[in-house]
Design an enzyme around this catalytic site. Sequence first.
Site, PDB file in Angstrom:
ATOM      1  N   ASP A  96      58.708  -6.713  28.754  1.00 41.88           N
ATOM      2  CA  ASP A  96      59.750  -7.458  29.455  1.00 41.88           C
ATOM      3  C   ASP A  96      60.877  -6.544  29.902  1.00 41.88           C
ATOM      4  OD1 ASP A  96      60.579  -7.078  26.784  1.00 41.88           O
ATOM      5  OD2 ASP A  96      61.812  -8.889  26.810  1.00 41.88           O
ATOM      6  N   GLU A  99      64.977  -4.073  27.142  1.00 42.60           N
ATOM      7  CA  GLU A  99      65.221  -5.363  27.788  1.00 42.60           C
ATOM      8  C   GLU A  99      66.705  -5.544  28.077  1.00 42.60           C
ATOM      9  OE1 GLU A  99      65.575  -8.300  23.883  1.00 42.60           O
ATOM     10  OE2 GLU A  99      63.752  -8.355  25.083  1.00 42.60           O
TER      11      GLU A  99
END
Length: 335
Positions: free
Chosen positions: A105, A50
């Site tokens: 994500d 991320e």
Amino acid sequence: MRRRLLLSAPLLGAMAAPPLPAAWAAFRARFVQPDGRVVDTGNGNISHSEGQGWAMLAAARAEDRAAFDALWGWTRRALRRPHDALSAWRFRPGRGVEDMNNATDGDLFIAWALLDGAARWAEPELARQGEAVAQDVLRLLVRPAGEFRVLLPGAHGFEQAAHTVVNPSYYAFPALRALARAVPDPAWLRVAADGVALLREARFGRWGLPPDWLALPRGGRPAPAMGWPARFSYDAVRVPLYLGWAGMGGEPAVTGAARFWADPRHRHLPAWADLATDAISPYPAMAGIAQVAEFASRLQRSEFMHPSMRESGLHYYSSALSLLVRMAQDDLLSV
């Protein structure tokens, strides 16, 4: 209705935006090594997919091609998974990748950054790489869970016999929108619409907040997932940010968070809330969370402008949140 919410942005008053390149340069100097590895200084100097994705998007927005190439180069070398286009989620100095599972994500932001860079620099190869990540997100991470079509937090370990676990903060709605444009598929709209519906239902405690981790039982109602504290905390603070960034500042998960942060009973801005007891953190939130709170508050008043961005100090995650807020503001002000 859900399509309109996802694809629109609020009409908000604006003032001249401070430059993103200066904020990016400060973040790069503190947290990005010359080889392109983003260092989490508050967590043993590990690196996450991320963090790589957030930094890649900021580098693209700041037109910093050299840093973008270094970031993507390190991500491909160090985090590459052997059988798909996704990235391993964590790298530890001296040990390398200890777990080949991905973090969804991270993959969403990496794909979005690649697509953004491809458009800015007219690089078809970057577009091809971003599309490959997007296709594997659809192939490996979108699954049915009761009435919902959900994004798994990772390819392995989150589907149990009795329930499925999701992380609400992994629903990066502006990234989903970008990927849907590049790799058209009705599954994107279903995932985004179901994500909004899930966040409307999965609200707990006095302020109606989403948890960091959520369990979807087979045939039951969503509940905070066992195995993690039942909190609105460092993960879930990104939920109102991503909803607002995608033009959904009126969603209950945003308005509830704004009420929580503005509650006059608080002696300080809380870093987290316990969703079972309504207790709050005994210490104040970091500067990055304070900036998310200000972002959510301005959305409620429909008067949006660039506030003065407070110094986030040397904490990696606080500085990353600040960078995300700045990019969100830039996008909303450009509409």
